[in-house]
Design a protein around this motif. Sequence first.
Motif, mmCIF file in Angstrom:
data_model
loop_
_atom_site.group_PDB
_atom_site.id
_atom_site.type_symbol
_atom_site.label_atom_id
_atom_site.label_comp_id
_atom_site.label_asym_id
_atom_site.label_seq_id
_atom_site.Cartn_x
_atom_site.Cartn_y
_atom_site.Cartn_z
ATOM 1 N N MET A 54 -7.540 38.129 40.788
ATOM 2 C CA MET A 54 -6.213 38.290 40.844
ATOM 3 C C MET A 54 -5.487 36.767 40.624
ATOM 4 O O MET A 54 -4.423 36.679 39.986
ATOM 5 N N ALA A 55 -6.143 35.740 41.007
ATOM 6 C CA ALA A 55 -5.585 34.507 40.760
ATOM 7 C C ALA A 55 -5.373 34.128 39.238
ATOM 8 O O ALA A 55 -4.475 33.453 39.093
ATOM 9 N N GLU A 56 -6.114 34.660 38.558
ATOM 10 C CA GLU A 56 -6.020 34.461 36.974
ATOM 11 C C GLU A 56 -4.705 35.013 36.594
ATOM 12 O O GLU A 56 -3.988 34.723 35.571
ATOM 13 N N TRP A 57 -4.409 36.199 37.055
ATOM 14 C CA TRP A 57 -3.330 37.261 36.632
ATOM 15 C C TRP A 57 -2.127 36.376 37.174
ATOM 16 O O TRP A 57 -1.038 36.302 36.474
ATOM 17 N N VAL A 58 -2.103 35.914 38.333
ATOM 18 C CA VAL A 58 -1.103 35.221 38.873
ATOM 19 C C VAL A 58 -0.498 33.974 38.045
ATOM 20 O O VAL A 58 0.503 33.810 37.737
ATOM 21 N N ALA A 59 -1.691 33.205 37.667
ATOM 22 C CA ALA A 59 -1.670 31.944 37.002
ATOM 23 C C ALA A 59 -0.963 32.324 35.626
ATOM 24 O O ALA A 59 -0.069 31.503 35.174
ATOM 25 N N MET A 111 9.590 35.856 35.969
ATOM 26 C CA MET A 111 9.895 36.840 36.883
ATOM 27 C C MET A 111 9.377 38.215 36.918
ATOM 28 O O MET A 111 9.792 38.664 35.658
ATOM 29 N N LEU A 112 9.324 38.941 37.981
ATOM 30 C CA LEU A 112 8.884 40.430 37.820
ATOM 31 C C LEU A 112 9.728 41.250 38.774
ATOM 32 O O LEU A 112 9.735 40.736 40.131
#
Length: 83
Positions: free
Chosen positions: A1-6, A12-13
């Motif tokens: 998940m950290a890679e997607w967040v980065a 903005m979502l």
Amino acid sequence: MAEWVASRRGWMLIDFPVDSGLAFLPAVANAGPRDAFYVRMTHWAAPDAWDVTVKPMDAAMSQEEPASRFRRQLLQVGFPAYD
């Protein structure tokens, strides 16, 4: 998940119920001139193009017993923070 967040840093979502999201998009598109902002919003290949995705949800996701039943529930709009 950290890679997607980065990968979404600076973006903005917003999550909408599908019908509300479909009302939001033309309201924004018709609010100004057909300039670079409009192109980012409407053309998937433009630099920093908005990402508009319908996310199906399984009605049985939180219950083990019923069979899976997917429905269109969420429209997610992702756009650069500067928009």
